[in-house]
Structure formats: C-alpha cells, structure tokens
Design a protein around this motif. Structure first.
Motif, PDB file in Angstrom:
ATOM      1  N   UNK A  33       4.156   0.556  -3.271  1.00 23.75           N
ATOM      2  CA  UNK A  33       2.760   0.128  -3.133  1.00 23.75           C
ATOM      3  C   UNK A  33       2.638  -0.715  -1.864  1.00 23.75           C
ATOM      4  N   UNK A  34       1.965  -0.168  -0.851  1.00 27.13           N
ATOM      5  CA  UNK A  34       1.748  -0.889   0.401  1.00 27.13           C
ATOM      6  C   UNK A  34       0.469  -1.719   0.230  1.00 27.13           C
ATOM      7  N   UNK A  35       0.618  -2.945  -0.263  1.00 25.16           N
ATOM      8  CA  UNK A  35      -0.561  -3.726  -0.611  1.00 25.16           C
ATOM      9  C   UNK A  35      -1.009  -4.680   0.500  1.00 25.16           C
ATOM     10  N   UNK A  36      -0.202  -4.822   1.539  1.00 26.56           N
ATOM     11  CA  UNK A  36      -0.645  -5.597   2.700  1.00 26.56           C
ATOM     12  C   UNK A  36      -0.105  -4.929   3.954  1.00 26.56           C
ATOM     13  N   UNK A  37      -1.016  -4.634   4.869  1.00 30.18           N
ATOM     14  CA  UNK A  37      -0.654  -4.038   6.145  1.00 30.18           C
ATOM     15  C   UNK A  37      -1.778  -4.313   7.129  1.00 30.18           C
ATOM     16  N   UNK A  38      -1.601  -3.917   8.336  1.00 33.29           N
ATOM     17  CA  UNK A  38      -2.637  -4.102   9.354  1.00 33.29           C
ATOM     18  C   UNK A  38      -3.694  -3.024   9.167  1.00 33.29           C
ATOM     19  N   UNK A  39      -4.674  -3.340   8.363  1.00 33.28           N
ATOM     20  CA  UNK A  39      -5.680  -2.374   7.967  1.00 33.28           C
ATOM     21  C   UNK A  39      -5.911  -2.475   6.474  1.00 33.28           C
ATOM     22  N   UNK A  40      -6.634  -1.539   5.879  1.00 36.97           N
ATOM     23  CA  UNK A  40      -6.905  -1.597   4.441  1.00 36.97           C
ATOM     24  C   UNK A  40      -5.653  -1.305   3.629  1.00 36.97           C
ATOM     25  N   UNK A  41      -5.665  -1.755   2.391  1.00 41.70           N
ATOM     26  CA  UNK A  41      -4.543  -1.448   1.504  1.00 41.70           C
ATOM     27  C   UNK A  41      -4.475   0.053   1.266  1.00 41.70           C
ATOM     28  N   UNK A  42      -3.282   0.556   1.009  1.00 40.58           N
ATOM     29  CA  UNK A  42      -3.121   1.980   0.744  1.00 40.58           C
ATOM     30  C   UNK A  42      -3.912   2.370  -0.498  1.00 40.58           C
ATOM     31  N   UNK A  43      -4.480   3.561  -0.474  1.00 38.15           N
ATOM     32  CA  UNK A  43      -5.317   4.012  -1.584  1.00 38.15           C
ATOM     33  C   UNK A  43      -4.510   4.173  -2.867  1.00 38.15           C
ATOM     34  N   UNK A  44      -3.255   4.568  -2.737  1.00 33.67           N
ATOM     35  CA  UNK A  44      -2.402   4.781  -3.911  1.00 33.67           C
ATOM     36  C   UNK A  44      -0.951   4.575  -3.510  1.00 33.67           C
ATOM     37  N   UNK A  45      -0.095   4.214  -4.447  1.00 35.73           N
ATOM     38  CA  UNK A  45       1.331   4.069  -4.131  1.00 35.73           C
ATOM     39  C   UNK A  45       1.931   5.380  -3.644  1.00 35.73           C
TER      40      UNK A  45
END
Length: 264
Positions: free
Chosen positions: A203-215
């Motif tokens: 689960x990419x829950x923090x990145x440069x941009x919006x959180x990933x829609x799904x794991x």
C-alpha cells in the motif's frame, strides 16, 4: 513590422517567460492529482506494477523510504530483494543495520544477492542505530542501507532524511504498521502485508502525488531450488483420464463445451 501592438507584445513576452520558467521547474512542480516526477535517479523495484506507482518509476536514490510491516517477518524484506540483487551484483555494498532476524548467507543467496557485498551491522540501542545509519550515509560508501528501527521518532527520521539526501544510494527504514499515522518526513511510505498464496500487498499511502488507488499485489517468491522441485513434482504427476459415457458428459456439471471432461 510586428502586427502586435506594444501592449500585446509585452503580454506575449511575459507569457513566453512564464512558460519557459514553468518548463525549467517541471521536476519541482506537480499537480496535486498527478504522480510527481522524481528529480533524482531511481532504481527499479523489480516489480513493474509497483514501479508504475512510484515517482520516477522506482526507488529514489538520495531519499529516505519508509516501509511498514503488518507483523514482523511478513515479507517486508522480499520487496527489496530485486533492487538489492541488482546493486550487489554490480559491486555495491548492501548494509543491513539492526536486523531482528538471524540473516544467513544461503537465504540471501536464494534472492540472488551477492553475499560478499553484504555487511551486517548489529546495534541494539535505537540511539546507536541512528548514529550508525547517519555515519554510513555521510560516508557515501553503501549502495543501499536498510535499517530496522521500530522506535524511531519523527526527529530521528528527519535526521536520516537529511543524511540520505547527500548519499548516493538507497536508504530504507523498516518500522511496524502501528506507526502509520505518526508524522514522518520520508517522501515515500509504504505498508507491506502478506496475501494469500504467498503473495504480498504493498500500500503506497504516501508519495509525491495522490495516494495509490489500491494496493499493489506482488507475486509469490519461490527460491530456485523450490522451483526446480515443484517442476519435477509437476512433471512426475500423471492424472488418469477415464472416458465416461456420452450421457454422463451431458449431465456432468464439470463437462466442458468441447465434450472433454474437466477436473472439478
């Protein structure tokens, strides 16, 4: 002679300067609903689906990446194996700091990691781990640093992030999932959890941009020796096939449309 008036010419000139500035800053600015671009070099994770979810399509060099696990030993190390394999096979040093596991050479070798390029550092106290990690990053001697530090605070992570910026390598810190809602300066944060059939969810829950829609679902890992054993077992299994009566084929719920019986 220009067909633009003096005022129109000024507006055009300002517009051109604006777009030129925006183009020069394209790696520093991004829309909030778009995945950010990476201003630093990246190394592929080895998983195409995961690469697509990361800025720069891979692990960022010179940046701190935080990986959280649902429970210790849930497969969080496996996510790093392809990148560590690539680095170690090019002669880069891989430093494992404060691992809670008894890492043994055959286990690392199963992942294709060159054991001769792996350095295991033991540091029991969190303060010692933090200091050691900073010194390794400042030295710039490691292709990758993986540090287990479950009790690290936000200020500790900030020190690691600052040190990672000057390091020409990958920097990972592994912490438990219950720290997910704690503040962290790491620009990339992921949580790993085991999934059925030996798979792994990320689960990419923090990145440069919006959180990933799904794991992202990563495939199961089978060491080469296990793959060979499974292949041998599969080749040695012979399933007897009986030819049933035509009426039983018609009434059988597992009969295929071609009339060939299938296994339920």
């Amino acid at each position: 002679m220009s067909i633009l008036s003096g005022s129109d010419s000024t507006v055009t000139e300002k517009r051109d300067r604006f777009f030129a500035l925006a183009e020069s800053l394209r790696d520093s600015l991004w829309r909030g609903d778009a995945l950010g671009r990476s201003r630093v070099s990246t190394i592929s994770t080895g998983y195409p689906g995961l690469d697509q979810e990361l800025p720069g399509h891979g692990w960022n060099v010179s940046a701190l990446t935080e990986i959280l696990w649902g429970y210790q030993g849930g497969g969080e190390f496996r996510i790093l194996a392809p990148a560590l394999k690539s680095l170690s096979q090019t002669g880069k040093a891989i430093v494992l700091l404060g691992s809670p596991y008894d890492l043994i050479a055959p286990a690392l070798d199963q992942y294709g990691i060159e054991v001769r390029n792996v350095l295991i550092v033991n540091a029991e106290k969190p303060a010692d781990r933090l200091w050691t990690a900073e010194q390794i990053l400042k030295s710039g001697s490691a292709g990758a640093l993986i540090s287990w530090n479950p009790t690290a605070k936000a200020e500790h992570l900030r020190r690691l992030q600052v040190a990672a910026v000057s390091a020409d390598g990958l920097t990972f810190i592994l912490r438990p999932a219950n720290t997910r809602h704690e503040p962290s300066p790491a620009p990339l944060r992921l949580q790993c959890d085991p999934a059925p059939f030996g798979q792994l969810t990320v689960d990419v829950f923090k990145r440069r941009g919006p959180s990933a829609a799904a794991p992202v679902l990563l495939p199961a890992f089978f060491p080469p020796s296990m793959k060979r054993a499974l292949d041998r077992a599969q080749r040695s299994v012979v399933v007897p096939v009986e030819t049933p009566h035509v009426d039983s084929l018609v009434s059988s719920p597992v009969a295929s449309r071609s009339g060939v019986p299938t296994l339920a």
